[in-house]
Design an enzyme around this catalytic site. Structure first.
Site, short mmCIF file in Angstrom:
data_model
loop_
_atom_site.label_atom_id
_atom_site.label_comp_id
_atom_site.label_asym_id
_atom_site.label_seq_id
_atom_site.Cartn_x
_atom_site.Cartn_y
_atom_site.Cartn_z
N ASP B 78 1.07 -0.48 -0.32
CA ASP B 78 0.30 -0.11 0.25
C ASP B 78 0.79 1.45 -0.01
O ASP B 78 2.16 0.76 -0.66
CB ASP B 78 -0.92 0.07 0.93
CG ASP B 78 -2.25 1.08 1.06
OD1 ASP B 78 -2.09 2.20 1.39
OD2 ASP B 78 -3.22 0.30 0.56
N ASP B 79 0.36 2.32 0.13
CA ASP B 79 1.17 3.38 0.46
C ASP B 79 2.25 3.78 1.14
O ASP B 79 2.50 2.38 1.19
CB ASP B 79 0.56 4.35 1.23
CG ASP B 79 0.41 5.74 0.82
OD1 ASP B 79 1.81 6.13 -0.31
OD2 ASP B 79 0.04 6.88 0.67
N LYS B 154 -3.97 -0.98 -7.27
CA LYS B 154 -5.14 0.35 -6.14
C LYS B 154 -4.20 1.52 -6.01
O LYS B 154 -3.58 1.95 -6.47
CB LYS B 154 -5.36 -0.31 -5.25
CG LYS B 154 -5.20 0.47 -3.97
CD LYS B 154 -5.14 -0.14 -2.07
CE LYS B 154 -5.82 0.73 -1.45
NZ LYS B 154 -6.11 0.81 0.07
N ASP B 156 -5.18 4.81 -5.81
CA ASP B 156 -5.84 6.00 -4.27
C ASP B 156 -6.32 7.29 -4.88
O ASP B 156 -6.15 7.30 -6.64
CB ASP B 156 -5.24 5.82 -3.52
CG ASP B 156 -5.87 5.84 -2.06
OD1 ASP B 156 -7.30 6.66 -1.90
OD2 ASP B 156 -5.39 5.86 -0.83
N SER B 188 -9.83 3.82 -6.33
CA SER B 188 -10.80 4.26 -5.21
C SER B 188 -12.33 5.89 -5.82
O SER B 188 -12.42 6.06 -4.88
CB SER B 188 -10.08 5.37 -4.37
OG SER B 188 -8.89 4.09 -4.02
N ARG B 213 -13.54 1.19 -4.87
CA ARG B 213 -14.26 1.39 -3.29
C ARG B 213 -15.55 1.80 -3.12
O ARG B 213 -15.73 3.57 -4.03
CB ARG B 213 -12.60 1.77 -2.55
CG ARG B 213 -11.68 1.24 -2.25
CD ARG B 213 -12.39 -0.25 -0.97
NE ARG B 213 -12.89 1.33 0.10
CZ ARG B 213 -11.58 1.36 0.73
NH1 ARG B 213 -10.52 1.22 1.06
NH2 ARG B 213 -12.31 2.87 2.04
N ASP B 217 -12.29 4.53 4.47
CA ASP B 217 -11.66 3.10 4.67
C ASP B 217 -11.65 2.07 5.64
O ASP B 217 -12.52 2.49 6.74
CB ASP B 217 -10.23 3.46 5.16
CG ASP B 217 -8.81 4.26 4.16
OD1 ASP B 217 -9.93 3.85 3.00
OD2 ASP B 217 -8.17 4.51 4.12
#
Lengths: 472, 472
Positions: B78-79, B154, B156, B188, B213, B217
């Site tokens: 992830d980030d 993914k 965002d 997202s 999404r 979160d």
């Protein structure tokens, strides 16, 4: 009649109150309500209904599984044990199907295990679940309880006028005392008055009750537990001074081992209840509790904090950004310096542990001889630390770290015991401490939509690092 | 430039969308965010910081601990994996200290374990944690990911204009596709638009993304999980039809095994995620997860529900007094009758299990040949039950019971496969079902103060019994 009752109450209060010699430390035991509620369906659910069988089984397990050895001794019935009608003599009668041998027989059994026996009633016309209350039968019911060798009475407040409790609760306490049998007296008096907008007379409550409830019934959830923790923190200036040996605030049952709390949250409740000098009344199915939750309930070192003989209730001394610190003065007291139990709570939900770094001095631990510091869940000793030592604890989300800091004799001074004074740096008000906590950033990720084409990052921009290094 | 980009997008959508052949069932794997966040402090916290080491370790454990064999195959960063600046050629570069061998080397390692590799970026100028976003570099970054053999992206939406996402997300998907490397594309897009007051164009989202999404979160708490469950239930008419093979709603990561959920609540998340046809992306420390939580994550029968090839997302078909029933149509389909996974949720906090009694017919299970019914956590089969059979389940507070009901061939009919039609009795709207649930009463005990001297109980008063007997 009313005047004579009043006189009795005044007389009782003047002479002795309910100084019955009990609850010098918060009572420990097992209570049926939170886990087993008013399940009266013994036909379809014989193992879980409120019945003679359930309480005998729990008494057996309290002994055989080591709870009694850890200090738990009361086996307490809550609501739904009664027949719907009193007997021909106006006496309370247990449900004849679910308690076929009567309460005295159950009481004898529990005593035969070396335990003590508690029962539930209600000051009003009915109990909360609709069974007969004690109103109009106070003396008779006190005598009945004594005749059953009851050791603990929880008196609820449904179906009554809260304003009448100022007379009614002391009156029943008077009758309990007059039986000559020592019975812990647990009152719901203040909570009903608070909900009715009445300011409780805590002087009278302290004089009349060993325990009292200030706030909501606990439910099987972290949200419920959090609401209780917040209530006791937000109202601590009014609540904390009322606690002491023989008279304690009751934040309600332990729900450790049930369905709604995680392991971390369970540790949090147990640690906080010890800080609050709370009764430790488990309400859990001891037949099925998992071993790690049993270990929480039997943590001897945290129980020792709860049972500290000073009986001083702890306070929330810090609350900021989801991090809380709670402190309770405990023994030993050396040269006027208290020892302390310190609980670090992480109320955050951002997934990863938070570090909290603080000196002992900032926590109010200023004895120049230092403190022997120990982590009570990890069971690790950190030796003697001076007030200037910065400690760092890593606290899991919705979890707790609880330390015990025993004051160490200052080697440069003569040790004298018994001087009690709260260190002035232990601030009772929130957020006055100056230390910083270090918690993850960048957690509220949605929505953070911003205009596009922001200025480019420059080399002067602070590097993103939510975990600043802290040296012990 | 803008027009040419737009043309490319339109062309891409017209010709192929993102029908990349991936995510025919919801992806399963591991994702770092919820548990490890943006912890970049490898100096003080080397075992838990976002680093090459963490992902290799998790890949190792996904294989060695049996997760891969159960279906988990993506290891997703992830980030907080990036350097703060692109390199001289404008390419993304992983943090040189925390990923010293580069992303391609990590990707190779993960592939060598038989797993797939996912990465995170952001459509805007910056990622949510302030690292370089892809805006202005879409084609280059897609090529970079392909060159690293990325299998899952993914994307965002921090630091971008939600209105621009209608072009931007498809554009990046187009570039991903054009690399020739199949990469799951997780967007997202809708959640940022919803927060900005924009109605998402789900037709376009479905055409462009494998996953998206819709809501917040997830955080490490039951409250967060409940809010997601409520969102998906309350908005199911808009959400459910968008799901299908190749394109699924993403209610966010699994937090099973972390700090905030009890065992019951963990079972609830896993069962509900299967009902929702959700990606199963664990975000947990696989080094320390307790065995009972691992067993939840590896429950083969519930995974099979999640991975059902029809890809139909389930619905909440009942919600009343804290009891919910969710149903998902699954295979096998016989003579036009679906099989179903049925989840019974108890959102109550009143300490003791609640009974739910219902006939299969009331759940919409009307095949006259009956259903083979199995409890997927208890791993107990109940044999073939007819639509008129009343089943009773006992559901723990904040817990779940999940059943699988496989349609049984009607012995009086010829079995024909492939006729898909939702039984009309499976009502999509809440509270239309007529069956009753039986839950404990008398739980809100405080305050129930009433006037004293109520009329005496009479023999006509209903006996208080919250557990009415239900016969199967």
């Amino acid at each position: 009649m009313f005047i004579s009752t009043l006189l009795c109450v005044l007389l009782a209060n003047t002479v002795s109150g309910l100084e019955n010699g009990l609850a010098r430390t918060p009572p420990m035991g097992w209570l049926s309500w939170e886990r087993f509620r008013c399940n009266t369906d013994c036909k379809n659910d014989p193992d879980n209904c409120i019945s003679d069988r359930l309480f005998r089984k729990m008494a057996d397990l309290v002994v055989s599984e080591g709870y009694a050895a850890a200090g738990y001794k009361y086996i307490n019935i809550d609501d739904c044990w009664l027949e719907k009608e009193r007997n021909f003599a106006g006496q309370l009668v247990a449900d004849r199907e679910r308690f076929p041998y009567g309460i005295k027989d159950l009481s004898n059994y529990i005593h035969s295990k070396g335990l003590k026996f508690g029962i539930y009633e209600d000051y009003g016309n009915y109990t909360c679940a609709g069974y007969p209350g004690i109103l109009g039968h106070l003396e008779k019911d006190a005598q009945t309880f004594a005749s059953w060798d009851v050791d603990y009475v929880k008196l609820d407040g449904c179906y009554s006028h809260p304003a009448e409790m100022d007379l009614g609760y002391p009156e029943f306490g008077y009758y309990l005392n007059r039986t000559g049998r020592p019975m812990v007296y647990s009152c719901s008096w203040p909570v009903y008055q608070i909900y009715a907008g009445i300011v409780p007379n805590f002087k009278s409550i302290i004089d009349s009750c060993n325990l009292w409830r200030n706030f909501d019934d606990i439910q099987d959830s972290w949200a419920s537990l959090e609401s209780i923790i917040d209530y006791y923190g937000n109202n601590q200036d009014a609540i904390v001074p009322n606690a002491g040996p023989g008279h304690f605030n009751d934040p309600d049952m332990l729900i450790v081992g049930n369905f709604g709390l995680s392991y971390e949250q369970s540790k949090t409740q147990f640690a906080l209840w010890a800080i609050l000098a709370a009764p430790l009344l488990m309400s859990v199915d001891l037949r099925t509790i998992r071993p790690e939750y049993k270990a929480i309930l039997q943590n001897r070192k945290i129980i020792a904090v709860d049972q500290d003989p000073l009986g001083i209730q702890g306070r929330r001394i810090y609350k900021h950004r989801g991090i809380e610190i709670w402190a309770r003065p405990i023994t030993p007291v050396v040269q006027g310096y208290f020892s302390y139990a310190i609980a670090f709570l992480n109320r955050r939900t951002d997934g990863t542990p938070s570090d909290i770094a603080v000196t002992l001095r900032e926590l109010g631990l200023i004895n120049s001889g230092g403190y022997q510091v120990e982590d009570l869940y990890e069971n690790v000793s950190y030796g003697v630390l001076s007030p200037s030592t910065k400690i760092k604890v890593k606290v899991n989300p919705s979890g707790v770290v609880i330390l015990r800091a025993n004051v160490n004799a200052d080697p440069r001074s003569t040790v004298r015991f018994g001087q009690y004074s709260t260190p002035t740096t232990l601030r009772p008000t929130d957020n006055l401490l100056t230390f910083q906590t270090f918690v993850p950033q960048s957690t509220a990720r949605l929505p953070i939509a911003q205009p596009t084409r922001l200025p480019a990052l420059t080399s002067t921009r602070t590097h993103f690092n939510p975990f600043l290094p802290i040296q012990l």
